[in-house]
Structures are given as structure tokens and as C-alpha cells.
Design an enzyme around this catalytic site. Structure first.
Site, PDB file in Angstrom:
ATOM      1  N   HIS A 185     -30.995  22.261   1.903  1.00 30.89           N
ATOM      2  CA  HIS A 185     -31.501  20.884   1.788  1.00 30.89           C
ATOM      3  C   HIS A 185     -31.050  20.204   0.493  1.00 30.89           C
ATOM      4  O   HIS A 185     -31.221  18.991   0.337  1.00 30.89           O
ATOM      5  CB  HIS A 185     -33.030  20.852   1.913  1.00 30.89           C
ATOM      6  CG  HIS A 185     -33.783  21.441   0.758  1.00 30.89           C
ATOM      7  ND1 HIS A 185     -34.277  22.716   0.761  1.00 30.89           N
ATOM      8  CD2 HIS A 185     -34.138  20.908  -0.440  1.00 30.89           C
ATOM      9  CE1 HIS A 185     -34.925  22.948  -0.367  1.00 30.89           C
ATOM     10  NE2 HIS A 185     -34.841  21.860  -1.125  1.00 30.89           N
ATOM     11  N   ASP A 216     -32.015  27.753   5.394  1.00 33.64           N
ATOM     12  CA  ASP A 216     -32.041  26.918   4.193  1.00 33.64           C
ATOM     13  C   ASP A 216     -31.198  27.516   3.063  1.00 33.64           C
ATOM     14  O   ASP A 216     -31.547  27.425   1.888  1.00 33.64           O
ATOM     15  CB  ASP A 216     -33.481  26.683   3.708  1.00 33.64           C
ATOM     16  CG  ASP A 216     -33.586  25.459   2.806  1.00 33.64           C
ATOM     17  OD1 ASP A 216     -32.646  24.639   2.800  1.00 33.64           O
ATOM     18  OD2 ASP A 216     -34.602  25.344   2.090  1.00 33.64           O
ATOM     19  N   SER A 296     -35.353  23.707  -6.413  1.00 33.13           N
ATOM     20  CA  SER A 296     -34.816  24.207  -5.147  1.00 33.13           C
ATOM     21  C   SER A 296     -33.436  24.819  -5.337  1.00 33.13           C
ATOM     22  O   SER A 296     -32.544  24.209  -5.931  1.00 33.13           O
ATOM     23  CB  SER A 296     -34.728  23.074  -4.126  1.00 33.13           C
ATOM     24  OG  SER A 296     -36.015  22.574  -3.832  1.00 33.13           O
TER      25      SER A 296
END
Length: 444
Positions: A185, A216, A296
């Protein structure tokens, strides 16, 4: 006529007085006007002594005449008063004492001057005296500070340009030739071009190698990789609840941020994804280390500095559309799964998905049971059918983990690599049975 003084020299007979009318006295030695005989050789300075008008002519007198020098006698030694002498013990002791006193006085004066200049003169003394630093403050290699110092050079900030602006996240170097792991993402919606910012502030261009939306995980490659330091991988299957961990990354664009926590839970089912996009399932590592937007893709490392997870999502109490922040509920993709997906992407450009060969239809409570996940259908040639499972069976446990929701089964199956053999405990009717299932890779 005389002046009343007797001018005879010692031992000389008195001169008879001339009768009145007599002639000159008999001839004799010539005399000086003061009556002193000039021809006498009795003393070299006799004339000077006897010429004193106040001298008692009858007082004894002695004249010392320097005699010849005796050649056998040694002359008295003569000492030069200006010659340097040998220092005494007292002088040797006084010199260092005086030097030390002068140095101490000078040091005290300088210290006072600096204290006055710094504003400390006359003020209170702050802090206690110096003491040996405690063990945790010595930054040993196994301390948290030592671990952070060792891992930080392998962590990067990832920036990806897209039509909506620039997406920013974190990543970490996994090979010396420039491969970097990050989240899907972070690079999703980008143009395929990226850049990385290293720990020392230098930057380099990068490109997206491949990505797997369902796990992911994405892989990017630094264009000109030189002297890169890859991370060391740990074993996410060996973790225990309570193990200390560090989360490293660039939250809110604050590069090189390190936060600490513990492993709060294991195999926590995560179902995430943006509306209209793929749904991501994984059995996550839960931690209370502070993770925020921008963390992230960054590494979650253990107390030995080994990467055991990829920071991915957080739970928050904010409403939809608001910026989420840390509340101590962060989740990371296990590194064993992320490493396997990365190897697939580098090797083939896409990742394999692990499957059990069955479709889930709801919880076991829907079929009158007390828990578990019910199988709605079983593929005839799939792994579940090969282990003897049928539609309607209720999976109670997979690899010892209890199943309470259909997403639990999906997330936990994808944690394992294709070819792994797992034990399944299931209920068929009123009986409980066990089976060994060899998981397979999806043919997509």
C-alpha cells in the site's frame, strides 16, 4: 730652642744642647725640615710614621714588612661567588611544591573565570556527583540503543510519486545489491518510480520490482547500490508473547524514528484493504510499540536486532476519514511470510498464494456447533480433499490455533509456505477427528 718634643729616633742618643754662642752642630745625617732623618733604611714607610706630629715618640711601634712567598705553601682556594652551585635537597623539594601551587592557583582562577562567564558563579550546584554509569546507560551491543544503532543504517524512507501526489513510507534493505522490502500500500497507485532516503540523509533513485496486494508486500530496487548493509532475518515462528521489540521507520515523515514495545499477541487475524481494492489477510504479530502513518513497510526487530516482521497496520478509535494515530495496537506481517513472498517476487515477478483447497461458509455455530469454521465446499483435487475433509466439516483448530471466524482460517493458511504440512482438528457430526493437510500454492 726646641718645641718641647724629643725627636729622637728609637735607640738614638740625645743630642747635647749647644752652648750659647756656640757654632753650628757637628756634621751629621741631613735632616728634613720636620726633623726626620731622610737617609734611614729602617722602614720603607718610616718617614711617614715618624712624621705624625701627634705620635708619642716613646710608644712602641712595629712595622710589618711583607716577606718572600713560601713556594711550598698551597694558595688558599678562591671560589667564584657567581658560579652555579649544586642544588640542595631542600631546593629540590621546594621547586615542585611551588610549581604545583602556581598551577593550582592558575587553574582555579581560570575555572572561576569560566564559571562567571557561564553564569554559574554564586549559583546552586546542580546535579549529584559523577558516578559510574548504570549498565543500561553504557549502550552495550545487546542494549536497545546498541540494537537501534546496528539496524538504523539498513532502514530507508521510501517515496513514490503518483497522480495524487507523493506517497511516503518506510522500508529496509534485504540484499547488498539493493533490494528493499516495503508494503504494497506504500507503492500502490504509483508510476513505478521511487526514491529512497538512507539513514545518513543521502538519496538514491529506485524502481518497483513487484508487489503482492493480498499479502501487502512489495519489493523495490535501488538503482545504484554501493556499500549497502542488509538486515539480519529472525524467525517469526519462534516468537513468544512478551518478547521485546523495536519498530523503526519514518512516522509522519520523521525519519530514523525508533520506538520500543513487546509482542502483545501472535497470529492475530488481520483483514485490511481499501474500498474497491483487494482484501488483505494475514496472521499478524501484534505489538504495543508506537507505530504511526509512515511506519508502514519498516522493520519490526527483536532484542538481537533481527527483523521478525514488517510493520503494516494499526487499530485506531478515530472515525472514517480522520487521521489515525497510535493507541498501542500495531500489527506486523511475520517475516517468514514476507521473506517468502519477496523471494517469489524477485524470482518470478509475482508471489504464490497458499491455499487449503476449500471454501468457508460461516462459523460452526451456524450448523448447531459451539465454534469453529464450517467448510462450504471442498475442491475435489485440493489439499483438503486429499486429507479426507468434506463439505460441512467444521474446522476447530489449524496447527493448534483455534478457529472462531472464517477469516482466521484464510489468514493462518496464508502464513505457511506451499508444501507445509499442518494438523487440522475438525468435527464431523458429533465426532471429532484429526487430519494432516499438505498445503498447496494457488494456480493463479
Amino acid at each position: 730652642m726646641t718645641d718641647g718634643w724629643d725627636w729622637r729616633q728609637p735607640g738614638e742618643a740625645p743630642t747635647p744642647a749647644a752652648p750659647p754662642g756656640a757654632g753650628a752642630p757637628p756634621a751629621g745625617p741631613p735632616t728634613a725640615p720636620d726633623g726626620v732623618h731622610q737617609g734611614s733604611a729602617t722602614s720603607p714607610w718610616w718617614s711617614d710614621a715618624l712624621a705624625d706630629p701627634w705620635r708619642d715618640p716613646y710608644a712602641p711601634a712595629a712595622v710589618v714588612v711583607p716577606g718572600p712567598v713560601d713556594g711550598a705553601a698551597e694558595p688558599e682556594p678562591v671560589v667564584d661567588p657567581d658560579a652555579p652551585g649544586r642544588p640542595t635537597l631542600r631546593q629540590l623539594l621546594l621547586i615542585p611544591l611551588i610549581t604545583a601551587l602556581l598551577a593550582g592557583t592558575l587553574g582555579g582562577a581560570l575555572g572561576y573565570a569560566f564559571a562567571v562567564r557561564g553564569g554559574a558563579a554564586g549559583g546552586p550546584v546542580l546535579g549529584a556527583g559523577s558516578a559510574e554509569a548504570p549498565a543500561l546507560a553504557q549502550r552495550k551491543p545487546e542494549s536497545l540503543a546498541g540494537v537501534a544503532q546496528r539496524v538504523l543504517p539498513s532502514v530507508v524512507t521510501v517515496r513514490v510519486a503518483s497522480l495524487g501526489g507523493t506517497s511516503e513510507g518506510s522500508g529496509f534493505i534485504v540484499s547488498a545489491d539493493g533490494y528493499v522490502i516495503t508494503n504494497d500500500h506504500v507503492v500502490a497507485g504509483g508510476t513505478g518510480k521511487a526514491s529512497v532516503v538512507f539513514n545518513d540523509g543521502s538519496t538514491a533513485a529506485a524502481s518497483v520490482v513487484g508487489q503482492d496486494p493480498e499479502s501487502d508486500i512489495a519489493v523495490i530496487k535501488v538503482a545504484s547500490a554501493t556499500n549497502l548493509r542488509p538486515v539480519e532475518f529472525g524467525d517469526s515462528d519462534a516468537l513468544a508473547v512478551g518478547d521485546p521489540v523495536l519498530a523503526i521507520g519514518s512516522p509522519l515523515s520523521l525519519a530514523n524514528t525508533v520506538t520500543a514495545g513487546i509482542v502483545s499477541a501472535l497470529d492475530r487475524t488481520m483483514q485490511a484493504g481499501d474500498p474497491g481494492g483487494p482484501t488483505r489477510y494475514y496472521a499478524a504479530i501484534q505489538t504495543d510499540a508506537a507505530v504511526n502513518h509512515g511506519n508502514s513497510g519498516g522493520p519490526l526487530v527483536d532484542s538481537a536486532g533481527r527483523v521478525i516482521g514488517v510493520n503494516s497496520t494499526i487499530k485506531s478509535l478515530v472515525a472514517d476519514g480522520q487521521e489515525a494515530g497510535n493507541i498501542g495496537l500495531a500489527f506486523a506481517i511475520p517475516i517468514n511470510q514476507a521473506k517468502r513472498v519477496t523471494q517469489d517476487i524477485i524470482g518470478t515477478g509475482k508471489a504464490r498464494r497458499t491455499v487449503i483447497g476449500a471454501q468457508v461458509g460461516g462459523t460452526g455455530a451456524a450448523s448447531g456447533g459451539t465454534g469453529g469454521v464450517r467448510l462450504a465446499s471442498v475442491e475435489p483435487s485440493g489439499p483438503a480433499a486429499g486429507a479426507g475433509l468434506r463439505a460441512g466439516d467444521v474446522i476447530l483448530r489449524l496447527a493448534g490455533r483455534p478457529m472462531t471466524d472464517p477469516t482466521d482460517l484464510i489468514a493462518l493458511v496464508r502464513k505457511f509456505a506451499p508444501g507445509s504440512v499442518v494438523t487440522v482438528e475438525y468435527r464431523r457430526g458429533s465426532s471429532r477427528q484429526n487430519a494432516s493437510v499438505t498445503l498447496a500454492a494457488d494456480v493463479k
